[in-house]
Design an enzyme around this catalytic site. Sequence first.
Site, PDB file in Angstrom:
ATOM      1  CG  HIS A   7      -5.862  -1.791   0.006  1.00 28.14           C
ATOM      2  ND1 HIS A   7      -4.908  -1.619  -0.970  1.00 28.14           N
ATOM      3  CD2 HIS A   7      -5.356  -1.205   1.122  1.00 28.14           C
ATOM      4  CE1 HIS A   7      -3.887  -0.939  -0.472  1.00 28.14           C
ATOM      5  NE2 HIS A   7      -4.136  -0.689   0.806  1.00 28.14           N
TER       6      HIS A   7
ATOM      7  CD  GLU B  72      -5.318  -3.282  -4.284  1.00 27.18           C
ATOM      8  OE1 GLU B  72      -5.590  -2.690  -3.216  1.00 27.18           O
ATOM      9  OE2 GLU B  72      -4.313  -4.004  -4.419  1.00 27.18           O
TER      10      GLU B  72
ATOM     11  CB  SER C 229      -0.953  -0.045   1.196  1.00 27.83           C
ATOM     12  OG  SER C 229      -1.934   0.945   1.077  1.00 27.83           O
TER      13      SER C 229
END
Length: 544
Positions: free
Chosen positions: A466, A356, A230
Amino acid sequence: MLFSQPILVLLGAYYAIVAASPLDRRAAPTVTLDAATVTGVASGSVNEWLGIPFALPPTGNLRFQLPQPISSYNTSFSATAYGPSCPQQAATFSIPSGLPTETVDYLTSTLSNITGSEDCLTVNVFVPADATPASNLPVVIWIHGGGFESGSASTYNGSVIVNNAIDLNVPTIYVSMDYRAFGFLASEEVKQAGVGNLGMQDQRQAMRWVQKYISAFGGDPTKVTIWGESAGSWSVALHMVTNGGNPEGFFRAAFMESGSPIPIGDITHGQGYYDFIVTQTGCAGSSDTLQCLREVPYDTLKSAIDDTPNSMSYQTLALAWLPRIDGVFLTADPQQLVLQGSVADIPFITGDCDDEGTLFSLSTLNITTDAQLTEYLQTYWFPTAPATTLQQLLVYYPQDPTQGSPYDTGTANAFSVQFKRIASILGDAAFQAPRRLFLQQRSGRQSTWAFLSKRLKSVPVLGSFHGSDLFNVYGGYDMASYLVRFVTNLDPNGSGTLSWPTWTTSSPNLLTFLDGQTPQQITQDTYRVDAIAYMINVNLNYTR
């Protein structure tokens, strides 16, 4: 992940944790750094040194200044507990009603707040117990996520990675660091002072520390891989494009989970957030607002930053706090640097989760019409894009829930009328499109591999959300094996795992991680080809 998370709690909820053995009766390990003896922790087959300072505390007048290296260690000390996490922006997010219990469990686990301290610039080193200064082991540096606003190295168990490497006979040293989440002030004042992107500069300083000291732990400073997820993955990508693509010998490979070079505007684009903090802290009347911010009480500063948008706010991934073009660390939009060839010539792996955007679309449930969605995108994502561009974007991303995210779930998971559509747009804009552009530009120039995680697809509303790929590594699963082999051999392949071919424009192979009886398969990176191609073009031309 983009926000802070007690990762071991999540792993314990859904997977069996592969952890180090309990503390044994070995003597506590020591290492000599300059004139100091540093005592660590013996934990099974791993020795750990936790909370070693790598820079002077960025407190007092060093707040909002470049990290200052420690000249030498002259006093012996214990490194047996993690140092404090860096200051965290409070995670303000109301979980929508109507979510299934399983989904709520994930969200409540991930949104826990971490108490931070400004004296936080420390590294953690995990080493095979039999390593000596002559071992010359490869090293992986982990950069945690948190949206450049939160996150902590202490929530990730490095012994899992080291034990996995030992089991595969590719012994590896693991290093993690904390960096300033309050290190991304952005304004003309910050630009003129040359103190932009301080969180990135912290990471770079930690890499310098590794170069200077890792050999004392048994590591080879010429065999370092940087790895992140991330915001940590975006960080890895930015380290690849800074400095004209010259890694300065700090790393020889990169592994990116959910983050490739992203479109970033000038540091002055954050002026509004800076001015808000200046006003909230009582610094508006100062002749030197930046110096005033260094001097205000910490609680006053934190309260002001807490009142700015975070990654779970309405604007979500159009982040308030992130790296920006400052003329020092970043001289141009990272995607333009990629187009210019300003990229470290090293092997790299980059990949994403399938869904995501779902996590970040829970704050936009009030958007129900095309007009509202167009206004949202114009306001937060593409403010300079003409209306025709945004209208065409919505053609590529229709409201049809069967085409939205979570993908491949038909009409299910349509939590609101536009939810799956927005999740698809946000996921592609921030993750999938930047990754595909990066791979397309580097194909044939360096060795590249790519992956897609479709695991946990059955999680209601979120799908393969995510951060769900973190279970594959810190749970000791198959991605960890690919990782440690890559760190050692600059190639993720090895016996006992599905062969992972490189990604090229002529054969865009994806190692796809799946639930069920077939845990991995090779697929092609051709999904949503027209939509993502259009998104790439919009990202390149209408940077925020």
